[in-house]
Design a protein around this motif. Structure first.
Motif, PDB file in Angstrom:
ATOM      1  N   GLN A  59      21.226  43.793  33.574  1.00  0.00           N
ATOM      2  CA  GLN A  59      21.666  43.611  32.189  1.00  0.00           C
ATOM      3  C   GLN A  59      23.131  44.001  32.015  1.00  0.00           C
ATOM      4  O   GLN A  59      23.874  43.358  31.271  1.00  0.00           O
ATOM      5  N   GLU A  60      23.554  45.042  32.731  1.00  0.00           N
ATOM      6  CA  GLU A  60      24.951  45.483  32.640  1.00  0.00           C
ATOM      7  C   GLU A  60      25.906  44.415  33.166  1.00  0.00           C
ATOM      8  O   GLU A  60      26.894  44.059  32.516  1.00  0.00           O
ATOM      9  N   VAL A  61      25.608  43.875  34.354  1.00  0.00           N
ATOM     10  CA  VAL A  61      26.520  42.883  34.928  1.00  0.00           C
ATOM     11  C   VAL A  61      26.438  41.560  34.173  1.00  0.00           C
ATOM     12  O   VAL A  61      27.418  40.797  34.132  1.00  0.00           O
ATOM     13  N   GLN A  62      25.299  41.263  33.573  1.00  0.00           N
ATOM     14  CA  GLN A  62      25.205  40.047  32.760  1.00  0.00           C
ATOM     15  C   GLN A  62      26.110  40.156  31.531  1.00  0.00           C
ATOM     16  O   GLN A  62      26.731  39.166  31.122  1.00  0.00           O
ATOM     17  N   ALA A  63      26.192  41.362  30.951  1.00  0.00           N
ATOM     18  CA  ALA A  63      27.105  41.571  29.821  1.00  0.00           C
ATOM     19  C   ALA A  63      28.553  41.402  30.264  1.00  0.00           C
ATOM     20  O   ALA A  63      29.377  40.814  29.546  1.00  0.00           O
ATOM     21  N   LYS A  64      28.882  41.899  31.457  1.00  0.00           N
ATOM     22  CA  LYS A  64      30.238  41.732  31.975  1.00  0.00           C
ATOM     23  C   LYS A  64      30.537  40.267  32.249  1.00  0.00           C
ATOM     24  O   LYS A  64      31.656  39.794  32.015  1.00  0.00           O
ATOM     25  N   TYR A  65      29.576  39.545  32.733  1.00  0.00           N
ATOM     26  CA  TYR A  65      29.776  38.121  32.995  1.00  0.00           C
ATOM     27  C   TYR A  65      29.988  37.359  31.695  1.00  0.00           C
ATOM     28  O   TYR A  65      30.851  36.460  31.613  1.00  0.00           O
ATOM     29  N   LYS A 108      35.065  34.732  28.571  1.00  0.00           N
ATOM     30  CA  LYS A 108      36.092  34.652  27.517  1.00  0.00           C
ATOM     31  C   LYS A 108      37.505  34.865  28.060  1.00  0.00           C
ATOM     32  O   LYS A 108      38.478  34.742  27.315  1.00  0.00           O
ATOM     33  N   LEU A 109      37.617  35.197  29.329  1.00  0.00           N
ATOM     34  CA  LEU A 109      38.924  35.515  29.910  1.00  0.00           C
ATOM     35  C   LEU A 109      39.916  34.352  29.872  1.00  0.00           C
ATOM     36  O   LEU A 109      41.116  34.586  29.655  1.00  0.00           O
ATOM     37  N   PRO A 110      39.500  33.102  30.120  1.00  0.00           N
ATOM     38  CA  PRO A 110      40.502  32.029  30.080  1.00  0.00           C
ATOM     39  C   PRO A 110      41.242  31.949  28.743  1.00  0.00           C
ATOM     40  O   PRO A 110      42.474  31.788  28.723  1.00  0.00           O
ATOM     41  N   LYS A 111      40.518  32.065  27.643  1.00  0.00           N
ATOM     42  CA  LYS A 111      41.171  32.036  26.333  1.00  0.00           C
ATOM     43  C   LYS A 111      42.056  33.252  26.143  1.00  0.00           C
ATOM     44  O   LYS A 111      43.202  33.146  25.650  1.00  0.00           O
ATOM     45  N   GLN A 112      41.565  34.419  26.552  1.00  0.00           N
ATOM     46  CA  GLN A 112      42.371  35.629  26.447  1.00  0.00           C
ATOM     47  C   GLN A 112      43.636  35.525  27.303  1.00  0.00           C
ATOM     48  O   GLN A 112      44.733  35.944  26.890  1.00  0.00           O
ATOM     49  N   HIS A 113      43.509  34.972  28.478  1.00  0.00           N
ATOM     50  CA  HIS A 113      44.662  34.824  29.371  1.00  0.00           C
ATOM     51  C   HIS A 113      45.697  33.877  28.766  1.00  0.00           C
ATOM     52  O   HIS A 113      46.916  34.130  28.837  1.00  0.00           O
ATOM     53  N   GLU A 114      45.203  32.816  28.173  1.00  0.00           N
ATOM     54  CA  GLU A 114      46.119  31.877  27.520  1.00  0.00           C
ATOM     55  C   GLU A 114      46.893  32.546  26.391  1.00  0.00           C
ATOM     56  O   GLU A 114      48.117  32.364  26.259  1.00  0.00           O
ATOM     57  N   LEU A 160      29.890  36.436  38.153  1.00  0.00           N
ATOM     58  CA  LEU A 160      28.660  35.676  38.378  1.00  0.00           C
ATOM     59  C   LEU A 160      28.002  36.084  39.691  1.00  0.00           C
ATOM     60  O   LEU A 160      26.777  36.237  39.771  1.00  0.00           O
ATOM     61  N   ALA A 161      28.813  36.280  40.743  1.00  0.00           N
ATOM     62  CA  ALA A 161      28.260  36.708  42.030  1.00  0.00           C
ATOM     63  C   ALA A 161      27.614  38.084  41.910  1.00  0.00           C
ATOM     64  O   ALA A 161      26.541  38.342  42.483  1.00  0.00           O
ATOM     65  N   ASP A 162      28.259  38.973  41.170  1.00  0.00           N
ATOM     66  CA  ASP A 162      27.693  40.306  40.958  1.00  0.00           C
ATOM     67  C   ASP A 162      26.368  40.216  40.214  1.00  0.00           C
ATOM     68  O   ASP A 162      25.396  40.901  40.549  1.00  0.00           O
TER      69      ASP A 162
END
Length: 360
Positions: free
Chosen positions: A114-120, A125-131, A211-213
């Motif tokens: 559940q923890e890593v699913q929340a991180k995933y 959302k990172l692409p939008k944040q990076h932009e 996703l791998a995690d």
């Protein structure tokens, strides 16, 4: 004294007679079997008087793949076991070990997932944040460049004032102005470096890592849950019946148990495993008809046919110390199918199989 000696003598005589009777009976059985092979008149009860002479072999009732010997894959404390004689469906639980610790491991693995699913979820959302960060950094560079221009204009004014004596400008003020210009230019380079660093970051890689995690944690959860369902349980491999239970609640059972915890017979067609001595095995062929009867009680007879002949000579599959059974000889195992009435036979029932000669 003479009375004691006389008693001992009678004991010795009795033992000698008992041993002699056993040896004589064994030889009588062997001679009777040998007579059947060579065409001599069969002894009563050894062959069907109405049929042709044949090869006599001992056999027992079984199923094609044999009785299943079921062990738990993990050593643990037995909390429940199915009773003997219980009819079971496929995958029904036959034995349950204490699995509390395994359930705790599964709960911990679930929380980690559940923890890593929340991180995933956040990583997506990172692409939008990076932009947004790249755009903000570009604006920061523009602001820094405007600061450079402002510092340069101020420095030009200072120099002009000094040249025309418009205002008292000292050398230290000129030097300070130069320092401000250099600082503004350095700030532009710093902001540009930040932009270059942002451009080197690919949010897709972080998403893939997350996703791998998550997949790894999911695999650990599946392993923990499967351990609960498989390592600590024994399930019926097919529809069938529990034949024997050799453990009980409160005992330890595992893959290295000295006794088989559960013996299970699948609901399959009954067959007879006939064991032919090597002396006469060459006369046995697939397709030969057989007469079958209980080896202990004269009663109902069955008809059968040889369906398989083993490719090797070896010791008996079932070694039991029974009267007239030789366990130190090589035998050829043959499978005999039954024409009908097999439901009356029990697994392990000892039979006398007469394999008729002159067949196909």
């Amino acid at each position: 004294m003479a009375k004691g000696t006389s008693r001992r003598a009678w004991w010795v005589v009795g033992i000698v007679l008992l041993v002699g009777s056993a040896v004589g009976a064994g030889r009588l059985f062997q001679h009777a079997s040998a007579g059947a092979q060579e065409g001599a008149p069969p002894s009563p009860g050894l062959t069907d008087p109405a049929g042709p002479l044949g090869i006599i072999a001992q056999g027992y009732v079984d199923v094609k793949d044999g009785v299943r010997r079921l062990f738990p894959l993990q050593t643990g404390l037995v909390v429940w076991v199915a009773p003997e004689g219980k009819a079971c469906e496929k995958d029904e639980v036959l034995l349950q070990l204490d699995d509390q610790l395994a359930k705790f491991d599964a709960a911990r693995a679930k929380a980690a997932l559940q923890e890593v699913q929340a991180k995933y979820k956040q990583a997506k959302k990172l692409p939008k944040q990076h932009e947004l960060e790249v755009e903000a950094q570009k604006k920061a560079i523009k602001f820094a460049e405007s600061q450079v221009r402002l510092a340069q204009q101020n420095q030009k004014l200072r120099k002009a004032y000094k040249s025309f004596n418009v205002a008292p400008i000292t050398k230290s003020e000129i030097d300070a102005g130069e320092a401000l210009v250099l600082k503004a230019q350095a700030n532009v380079e710093l902001e540009q470096a930040k932009l270059n660093k942002l451009k080197e970051i690919d949010p897709a890689h972080e998403i893939e890592r997350s996703l791998a995690d998550a997949n790894a944690k999911k695999a650990l959860l599946d392993k923990a849950e499967k351990a609960v369902g498989q390592l600590y349980q024994v399930r019926a491999p097919a529809k069938g019946t529990v034949l024997r239970v050799q453990t009980a609640a409160g005992e330890l059972a595992g893959p290295q148990s000295s006794l088989v915890p559960v013996q299970f017979c699948p609901e399959e067609e009954r067959i007879v495993r006939a064991e032919v001595l090597q002396d006469w095995a060459a006369k046995v062929k697939v397709g030969q008809e057989c007469d079958i009867q209980d080896d202990a009680i004269s009663g109902k007879r069955w008809k059968g046919k040889v369906t398989h002949v083993s490719p090797w000579y070896t010791q008996r599959r079932s070694i039991i110390q029974e009267p007239f059974q030789l366990n130190d000889v090589r035998t050829l195992e043959c499978l005999v199918s039954l024409d009908g009435g097999a439901e009356e036979l029990r697994i392990g029932q000892r039979l006398r199989v007469t394999i008729k000669q002159g067949g196909p």
